[in-house]
Scaffold this motif. Structure first.
Motif, PDB file in Angstrom:
ATOM      1  N   ALA A 107      41.068  37.422  41.863  1.00  0.00           N
ATOM      2  CA  ALA A 107      42.234  38.294  41.991  1.00  0.00           C
ATOM      3  C   ALA A 107      42.018  39.637  41.310  1.00  0.00           C
ATOM      4  N   VAL A 108      41.501  39.614  40.088  1.00  0.00           N
ATOM      5  CA  VAL A 108      41.291  40.889  39.392  1.00  0.00           C
ATOM      6  C   VAL A 108      40.131  41.645  40.025  1.00  0.00           C
ATOM      7  N   GLY A 109      39.183  40.908  40.622  1.00  0.00           N
ATOM      8  CA  GLY A 109      38.043  41.564  41.240  1.00  0.00           C
ATOM      9  C   GLY A 109      38.385  42.313  42.513  1.00  0.00           C
ATOM     10  N   VAL A 110      39.327  41.763  43.292  1.00  0.00           N
ATOM     11  CA  VAL A 110      39.651  42.394  44.583  1.00  0.00           C
ATOM     12  C   VAL A 110      40.996  43.118  44.572  1.00  0.00           C
ATOM     13  N   ARG A 111      41.830  42.856  43.560  1.00  0.00           N
ATOM     14  CA  ARG A 111      43.134  43.513  43.504  1.00  0.00           C
ATOM     15  C   ARG A 111      43.394  44.131  42.123  1.00  0.00           C
ATOM     16  N   SER A 112      42.401  44.870  41.646  1.00  0.00           N
ATOM     17  CA  SER A 112      42.595  45.567  40.370  1.00  0.00           C
ATOM     18  C   SER A 112      43.567  46.728  40.502  1.00  0.00           C
ATOM     19  N   ASP A 113      44.004  47.006  41.717  1.00  0.00           N
ATOM     20  CA  ASP A 113      45.071  47.988  41.892  1.00  0.00           C
ATOM     21  C   ASP A 113      46.408  47.431  41.408  1.00  0.00           C
ATOM     22  N   ILE A 114      46.502  46.098  41.317  1.00  0.00           N
ATOM     23  CA  ILE A 114      47.723  45.430  40.870  1.00  0.00           C
ATOM     24  C   ILE A 114      47.564  44.858  39.471  1.00  0.00           C
ATOM     25  N   PHE A 165      59.601  43.641  29.884  1.00  0.00           N
ATOM     26  CA  PHE A 165      58.424  42.979  29.328  1.00  0.00           C
ATOM     27  C   PHE A 165      57.245  42.981  30.299  1.00  0.00           C
ATOM     28  N   PRO A 166      56.013  42.952  29.748  1.00  0.00           N
ATOM     29  CA  PRO A 166      54.827  42.743  30.593  1.00  0.00           C
ATOM     30  C   PRO A 166      54.896  41.364  31.250  1.00  0.00           C
ATOM     31  N   VAL A 167      54.100  41.181  32.291  1.00  0.00           N
ATOM     32  CA  VAL A 167      54.100  39.914  33.024  1.00  0.00           C
ATOM     33  C   VAL A 167      52.669  39.411  33.194  1.00  0.00           C
ATOM     34  N   LEU A 168      52.480  38.125  32.914  1.00  0.00           N
ATOM     35  CA  LEU A 168      51.216  37.455  33.194  1.00  0.00           C
ATOM     36  C   LEU A 168      51.485  36.363  34.218  1.00  0.00           C
ATOM     37  N   TYR A 169      50.901  36.499  35.401  1.00  0.00           N
ATOM     38  CA  TYR A 169      50.996  35.469  36.425  1.00  0.00           C
ATOM     39  C   TYR A 169      49.895  34.448  36.179  1.00  0.00           C
ATOM     40  N   MET A 170      50.245  33.166  36.230  1.00  0.00           N
ATOM     41  CA  MET A 170      49.263  32.128  35.928  1.00  0.00           C
ATOM     42  C   MET A 170      49.309  31.011  36.966  1.00  0.00           C
ATOM     43  N   PHE A 171      48.159  30.404  37.181  1.00  0.00           N
ATOM     44  CA  PHE A 171      48.044  29.281  38.098  1.00  0.00           C
ATOM     45  C   PHE A 171      48.309  27.968  37.354  1.00  0.00           C
ATOM     46  N   ASP A 172      48.643  26.926  38.116  1.00  0.00           N
ATOM     47  CA  ASP A 172      48.944  25.601  37.544  1.00  0.00           C
ATOM     48  C   ASP A 172      50.077  25.694  36.522  1.00  0.00           C
ATOM     49  N   SER A 195      45.768  44.642  35.821  1.00  0.00           N
ATOM     50  CA  SER A 195      44.961  45.386  34.857  1.00  0.00           C
ATOM     51  C   SER A 195      44.345  44.477  33.802  1.00  0.00           C
ATOM     52  N   LYS A 196      44.726  43.192  33.818  1.00  0.00           N
ATOM     53  CA  LYS A 196      44.230  42.241  32.839  1.00  0.00           C
ATOM     54  C   LYS A 196      44.016  40.895  33.526  1.00  0.00           C
ATOM     55  N   ALA A 197      43.014  40.146  33.046  1.00  0.00           N
ATOM     56  CA  ALA A 197      42.783  38.814  33.606  1.00  0.00           C
ATOM     57  C   ALA A 197      42.251  37.877  32.534  1.00  0.00           C
ATOM     58  N   ALA A 198      42.818  36.675  32.479  1.00  0.00           N
ATOM     59  CA  ALA A 198      42.341  35.611  31.602  1.00  0.00           C
ATOM     60  C   ALA A 198      41.669  34.566  32.482  1.00  0.00           C
ATOM     61  N   CYS A 199      40.351  34.551  32.485  1.00  0.00           N
ATOM     62  CA  CYS A 199      39.566  33.698  33.383  1.00  0.00           C
ATOM     63  C   CYS A 199      38.927  32.599  32.538  1.00  0.00           C
ATOM     64  N   VAL A 200      39.614  31.475  32.431  1.00  0.00           N
ATOM     65  CA  VAL A 200      39.240  30.415  31.502  1.00  0.00           C
ATOM     66  C   VAL A 200      38.538  29.290  32.265  1.00  0.00           C
ATOM     67  N   SER A 201      37.340  28.952  31.827  1.00  0.00           N
ATOM     68  CA  SER A 201      36.558  27.870  32.445  1.00  0.00           C
ATOM     69  C   SER A 201      36.548  27.977  33.974  1.00  0.00           C
ATOM     70  N   PRO A 202      36.191  29.136  34.519  1.00  0.00           N
ATOM     71  CA  PRO A 202      36.258  29.292  35.979  1.00  0.00           C
ATOM     72  C   PRO A 202      35.305  28.352  36.704  1.00  0.00           C
ATOM     73  N   MET A 248      39.984  25.935  38.611  1.00  0.00           N
ATOM     74  CA  MET A 248      40.199  26.626  39.884  1.00  0.00           C
ATOM     75  C   MET A 248      41.076  27.857  39.680  1.00  0.00           C
ATOM     76  N   GLY A 249      42.018  27.770  38.733  1.00  0.00           N
ATOM     77  CA  GLY A 249      42.834  28.930  38.388  1.00  0.00           C
ATOM     78  C   GLY A 249      42.012  30.017  37.730  1.00  0.00           C
ATOM     79  N   GLY A 250      40.970  29.624  36.992  1.00  0.00           N
ATOM     80  CA  GLY A 250      40.049  30.603  36.419  1.00  0.00           C
ATOM     81  C   GLY A 250      39.260  31.318  37.494  1.00  0.00           C
ATOM     82  N   LEU A 251      38.798  30.553  38.488  1.00  0.00           N
ATOM     83  CA  LEU A 251      38.132  31.150  39.648  1.00  0.00           C
ATOM     84  C   LEU A 251      39.055  32.138  40.344  1.00  0.00           C
ATOM     85  N   MET A 252      40.302  31.724  40.560  1.00  0.00           N
ATOM     86  CA  MET A 252      41.260  32.597  41.247  1.00  0.00           C
ATOM     87  C   MET A 252      41.557  33.852  40.442  1.00  0.00           C
ATOM     88  N   SER A 253      41.531  33.742  39.133  1.00  0.00           N
ATOM     89  CA  SER A 253      41.788  34.913  38.294  1.00  0.00           C
ATOM     90  C   SER A 253      40.630  35.897  38.365  1.00  0.00           C
TER      91      SER A 253
END
Length: 252
Positions: free
Chosen positions: A146-153, A32-39, A155-162, A138-143
């Motif tokens: 993360a996607v901005g500096v590690r798009s090598d890892i 399965f695909p994986v989505l890593y999430m904060f909080d 390919s998708k980002a859910a940036c909610v209320s950053p 804060m998890g939105g900020l981190m997302s």
């Protein structure tokens, strides 16, 4: 099903709870695909959530028959450490004082330690095209970071209320200069009711649209959303789940 397990974060010299969603029925050889999430404590069950209301992601995925693994990293609840671990940059705030930005360490740990561990233990599709990052506030900020500096890892980002206060200029500058894989999808959202008055809403909207333009200029497919009735709450973010998961092709 939800699995809770502790993992040791070596850079911070402490243990942290993971909240992991995996599909209930797994066929032999299925991955399965994986989505890593904060909080992570706020994602699945109301009884675990800080304010008594979760995102309800388990209920959503169970009903949608979502074939995905969610790895939720619980925050550090001690003092202002959540702000420190979930900010890429140091800043000073009138309410919280000095915040030491440890977010780069957090992202590096997710990429270098957590992801290999999850890929070894669980039935994941480990390739970049199946790996995403997400969170709110804060998890939105981190997302975004993360996607901005590690798009090598990722390919998708859910940036909610950053959360951009104090750090937006540095964030925009670093992402503008970073190497970036254009085959990336990014969902950015913000709620009208998160802001006090039309001026704050205009400023918040422009920051999110500016970030969307930066990513778009690098070739990413960006989905910016102003949620008209959106608030800075898990109950509000729960309503966005269909848009997040389907626009990012996290589930079919």
């Amino acid at each position: 099903m939800i699995i809770k397990e502790e993992i040791f974060i070596e850079p911070f010299n402490l243990s942290r709870m993971l909240h992991i969603y995996i599909p209930d029925e797994i066929k032999k050889g299925e991955r399965f695909p994986v989505l890593y999430m904060f909080d992570g404590h706020n994602l699945f069950f109301d009884e675990d959530a800080t304010y008594g209301k979760s995102w309800g992601i388990k209920n959503f995925l169970d009903k949608a028959e979502g074939k995905i693994i969610i790895v939720g990293l619980e925050c550090n609840h001690e003092g202002n450490m959540r702000l420190c671990e979930f900010s890429p940059y140091s800043f000073t705030d009138k309410r919280f004082g000095f915040i030491e930005g440890l977010g780069k360490i957090t992202v590096d740990w997710i990429v270098d330690i957590l992801k290999p561990y999850i890929d070894e233990k669980y039935p994941t599709l480990s390739e970049r095209k199946y790996t995403g990052i997400g969170g709110s506030s804060m998890g939105g900020l981190m997302s975004v970071y993360a996607v901005g500096v590690r798009s090598d890892i990722f390919s998708k980002a859910a940036c909610v209320s950053p959360f951009y206060d104090h750090v937006f200029g540095r964030l925009a500058n670093e992402i503008s200069k970073s190497q970036f894989n254009p085959d990336t999808k990014i969902y950015i959202s913000w709620g009208r009711k998160e802001f006090r008055g039309s001026k704050e809403l205009a400023i918040g909207t422009e920051k999110n649209l500016a970030m969307a333009r930066i990513f778009s200029s690098k070739g990413a497919q960006v989905f910016p959303h102003l949620i008209i009735e959106g608030e800075h709450t898990e109950a509000s973010w729960e309503k966005e789940l269909p848009m997040i998961f389907y626009e990012l092709d996290l589930i079919k």
